[in-house]
Structure formats: structure tokens, C-alpha cells
Scaffold this active site. Structure first.
Site, PDB file in Angstrom:
ATOM      1  N   ASP A  83       3.738   4.066 -12.567  1.00  0.00           N
ATOM      2  CA  ASP A  83       3.586   3.583 -13.950  1.00  0.00           C
ATOM      3  C   ASP A  83       4.514   4.751 -14.853  1.00  0.00           C
ATOM      4  O   ASP A  83       4.815   4.372 -15.647  1.00  0.00           O
ATOM      5  CB  ASP A  83       2.114   4.059 -14.196  1.00  0.00           C
ATOM      6  CG  ASP A  83       1.246   2.752 -13.638  1.00  0.00           C
ATOM      7  OD1 ASP A  83       1.609   1.769 -13.343  1.00  0.00           O
ATOM      8  OD2 ASP A  83      -0.036   3.138 -13.689  1.00  0.00           O
ATOM      9  N   VAL A  85       7.281   6.167 -14.498  1.00  0.00           N
ATOM     10  CA  VAL A  85       8.660   5.978 -14.585  1.00  0.00           C
ATOM     11  C   VAL A  85       9.125   4.737 -15.066  1.00  0.00           C
ATOM     12  O   VAL A  85      10.227   4.447 -15.322  1.00  0.00           O
ATOM     13  CB  VAL A  85       9.203   6.702 -13.339  1.00  0.00           C
ATOM     14  CG1 VAL A  85       9.069   7.993 -12.932  1.00  0.00           C
ATOM     15  CG2 VAL A  85       9.116   5.276 -12.061  1.00  0.00           C
ATOM     16  N   GLN A  86       8.171   3.755 -15.293  1.00  0.00           N
ATOM     17  CA  GLN A  86       8.754   2.299 -15.362  1.00  0.00           C
ATOM     18  C   GLN A  86       9.319   2.200 -16.776  1.00  0.00           C
ATOM     19  O   GLN A  86      10.355   1.492 -17.027  1.00  0.00           O
ATOM     20  CB  GLN A  86       7.441   1.176 -15.446  1.00  0.00           C
ATOM     21  CG  GLN A  86       6.975   1.228 -14.070  1.00  0.00           C
ATOM     22  CD  GLN A  86       6.011   0.250 -14.098  1.00  0.00           C
ATOM     23  OE1 GLN A  86       5.675  -0.702 -14.989  1.00  0.00           O
ATOM     24  NE2 GLN A  86       5.131   0.028 -12.809  1.00  0.00           N
ATOM     25  N   HIS A 108       0.885  -4.234 -12.032  1.00  0.00           N
ATOM     26  CA  HIS A 108      -0.066  -3.622 -12.724  1.00  0.00           C
ATOM     27  C   HIS A 108       0.119  -3.705 -14.174  1.00  0.00           C
ATOM     28  O   HIS A 108       1.307  -3.553 -14.385  1.00  0.00           O
ATOM     29  CB  HIS A 108      -0.315  -2.087 -12.204  1.00  0.00           C
ATOM     30  CG  HIS A 108      -1.684  -1.210 -13.081  1.00  0.00           C
ATOM     31  ND1 HIS A 108      -2.508  -1.693 -13.535  1.00  0.00           N
ATOM     32  CD2 HIS A 108      -1.468   0.102 -13.433  1.00  0.00           C
ATOM     33  CE1 HIS A 108      -3.244  -0.942 -13.944  1.00  0.00           C
ATOM     34  NE2 HIS A 108      -2.497   0.296 -13.952  1.00  0.00           N
ATOM     35  N   GLY A 134       0.165  -2.326   0.552  1.00  0.00           N
ATOM     36  CA  GLY A 134       1.309  -3.105   1.017  1.00  0.00           C
ATOM     37  C   GLY A 134       1.425  -3.274   2.435  1.00  0.00           C
ATOM     38  O   GLY A 134       1.898  -4.434   2.836  1.00  0.00           O
ATOM     39  N   ASP A 191      -9.169  -1.768 -13.539  1.00  0.00           N
ATOM     40  CA  ASP A 191      -8.428  -0.967 -12.550  1.00  0.00           C
ATOM     41  C   ASP A 191      -8.550   0.339 -12.834  1.00  0.00           C
ATOM     42  O   ASP A 191      -8.821   1.436 -12.094  1.00  0.00           O
ATOM     43  CB  ASP A 191      -6.764  -1.435 -12.393  1.00  0.00           C
ATOM     44  CG  ASP A 191      -6.315  -0.606 -11.359  1.00  0.00           C
ATOM     45  OD1 ASP A 191      -6.512  -1.142 -10.241  1.00  0.00           O
ATOM     46  OD2 ASP A 191      -5.489   0.117 -11.327  1.00  0.00           O
TER      47      ASP A 191
END
Length: 330
Positions: A83, A85-86, A108, A134, A191
């Protein structure tokens, strides 16, 4: 009850002749990329130069480019990065290459819901979020099964965003198990609440408090570890397999009676009130602002908390005991 959608409710047509860029090749990234490829979708993996995942993705038979080049070559871009670094990656390497009609995807909703990423108005913005790690997404796909997914539409520039989200979910195997429609807001807030109050924050605080209570009362730390941490998995596995009912059916009558009569004394009205305050902090954006500022400052608080928690006595006891567990070494 929410409606679930399955294979017959979705089709892969929206992905026909499209190229999907998977940005990141970690737990979710590798599963999405490989499942998409095996569903007949053209996939590019976007990574930073020198990434240790670059040769791994190439060994898996995937085309790898820099993030900017992958975004420029793709019609759909799925961002599967942490999240924090997005935003920078999106602004610097993805947004300049988005074209009208492209699809921007997330697993997310944090950065979209809290306004950290503001996409252009001429692209679809959707979410497909598998409810499993994953390796499970990949393994179940290979077995002809799948992991349930959430899907949502934030921005429908094409008029086809919902169908596109369902197509992507199908391509990674989600519709084999069932996919549930939600919103970016609902997914993000629930979440974060689950992580903070139950799964991570609540559970670790409960484990440590139980361990400390027993040790302070003079019991051996090893026994405290077994009773308050080690056996958590045994109980959680039963709950995951069959709900609270199966767990209670599987434990002793002594444990079940203690569950009913003592559990409510731990989760009190004061605890529930604190849960509501934490939810309010999430809903208002207070937690998001706090987390963003922490990262902008270089994560000093997070680093200090990590160091402090690593020194808790339960960690040393755990390391010594886990060395005895032969099944963990296999």
C-alpha cells in the site's frame, strides 16, 4: 445474504486480445500472472530494474519489463504492490502511460478509497481481491479449483467495468469457488477492521496478555507458550473448516463450558466500545492519515515497534520450542 457469482456468470471475452500488466511479483503477483497466462491471457510483469523477482518471473516463462514499459504496453494494469509504495509508483510510472479505455486494477481498496491515488476519469477502476494467499490462489487454480474473490467497481468509464472485473476474477480462478460483489469502501474498511481488531492486533494482544498473565503467576514460560500461542492453530483450523460450531463440537466439554462462561468476560462492553472507536478511526480516514504520515517520515514508529515486539519473551521461548517441532522442518 450476498449473492455469489460463478463460472457461468462470467466470461473471458473482455480480456480477449488484451494485455495485462501485473505490477509486482510477490505472493499475489505471481499467482495472478501465472493464472492469467494459463487462462490464455497475454501477461507482462512490471518490476523495478534489479528486482530479485525479475529472473524468477522469467524462469516462470513470463515477459518482464520495467513498470513504466509494462504499463505502456498494457491495456489492463493490476497494481500488486505494498500500500505505502503504490502512490509513488502510480504517479511516476503508471499514470503517464494510461490511455482512454484502459483498466486500472487493485486487490485492495486502500489507496483509491482514501484518495492517495486519483485515477484519470477515462479509465475503468476495478478491484479483484482473492480471499487467500497467493500460493493458495495458484495451487487451487492448478487443481481445477479456485479461491473466492471480492470484486468491485470504483469508476466505470467504459460501461463495461463490472463485466471486466468478473472476467479478471474468472481468469485467476475466482469464479470456480464464487465471487462476491462489494465496494472499494466496504472492502477497505472491513479489511482494516479485521486486521486491527481480530486477526492481527486483537489476536496478538490476546496471546501476549495470556502468556504474560501465566508467567507472572509463576508458571513455566514454555507451558504458557503452548497454551496461549502454539495451540491457536489447532483451534483456528477447526473454526476455518466448520465454523465455531465444529470447533466447539471437537473440543472437550470442559473447554466448551469455559468458552461460554469465561469468554464474554474477556470481550466486555468496554472492549466492544473500543472496537467501535477503532472502526470510527478507519471510517473517518484517521488511521489512513496516520499510516501515510508514518511512511512519509521513514517509518520510525513502525521500526521501533517491530524492534520492541521482537524482544518480547514469547519470541525467545517460541524459537527454542519450535526447534523441537520436526514437522516445521519439512
Amino acid at each position: 445474504m450476498a449473492r455469489l457469482y460463478y463460472d457461468t456468470d462470467a466470461n473471458l471475452e473482455p480480456l480477449a486480445d488484451k494485455t495485462v500488466a501485473i505490477i509486482g511479483y510477490g505472493s499475489q503477483g505471481h499467482a495472478h500472472a501465472l493464472n492469467l497466462r494459463d487462462s490464455g491471457v497475454q501477461v507482462i510483469v512490471g518490476l523495478y530494474p534489479g528486482s530479485p523477482s525479475w529472473p524468477k518471473a522469467e524462469q516462470d516463462g513470463l515477459m518482464v519489463k520495467t513498470v513504466a514499459d509494462a504499463a505502456a504496453a498494457a491495456d489492463w494494469v493490476m497494481i500488486l504492490l505494498p500500500d505505502e509504495v503504490q502512490k509513488a509508483v502510480f504517479q511516476g510510472e503508471i499514470r503517464p502511460h494510461l490511455q482512454p479505455g484502459n483498466v486500472l486494477l487493485f486487490a485492495h481498496g486502500f489507496n483509491i478509497h482514501f484518495g492517495q491515488i486519483q485515477p484519470p476519469a477515462n479509465v475503468d477502476v476495478i478491484m479483484v481481491a482473492p480471499k487467500g494467499p497467493g500460493h493458495l490462489v495458484r495451487r487451487t487454480y492448478q487443481a481445477g479449483e479456485g479461491v473466492p474473490c471480492l470484486f468491485a467497481v470504483y469508476q466505470d468509464a467504459s460501461g463495461m467495468a463490472r463485466e471486466r472485473a468478473m472476467a479478471y476474477a474468472k481468469a485467476i480462478g475466482g469464479t470456480r469457488a464464487g465471487i462476491l460483489e462489494t465496494t472499494f469502501r466496504e472492502e477497505t474498511e472491513t479489511d482494516l477492521f479485521g486486521e486491527q481488531v481480530v486477526l492481527c492486533g486483537g489476536l496478538t494482544a490476546l496471546i501476549k496478555a495470556g502468556f504474560e498473565t501465566l508467567v507472572e503467576a509463576g508458571y513455566q514460560p514454555e507451558l504458557a507458550y503452548f497454551e496461549c500461542l502454539h495451540e491457536v492453530k489447532l483451534i483456528v483450523d477447526l473454526i476455518v473448516e466448520g465454523g465455531l460450531e465444529k470447533m466447539r463440537h471437537s473440543i472437550s466439554n470442559t473447554a466448551e463450558y469455559g468458552d461460554y462462561t469465561r469468554g464474554p468476560r474477556i470481550i466486555t462492553e468496554q472492549t466492544r466500545a473500543e472496537m467501535k472507536r477503532i472502526l470510527a478511526e478507519i471510517q473517518s480516514g484517521q488511521f489512513a492519515r496516520e499510516f501515510v504520515l508514518e511512511n512519509q517520515a521513514g517509518k520510525p514508529g513502525l521500526t521501533a515497534m517491530r524492534r520492541r515486539e521482537a524482544e518480547h519473551p514469547i519470541e525467545q521461548v517460541g524459537r527454542e520450542l519450535r526447534a523441537m517441532f520436526s514437522w516445521l522442518k519439512k
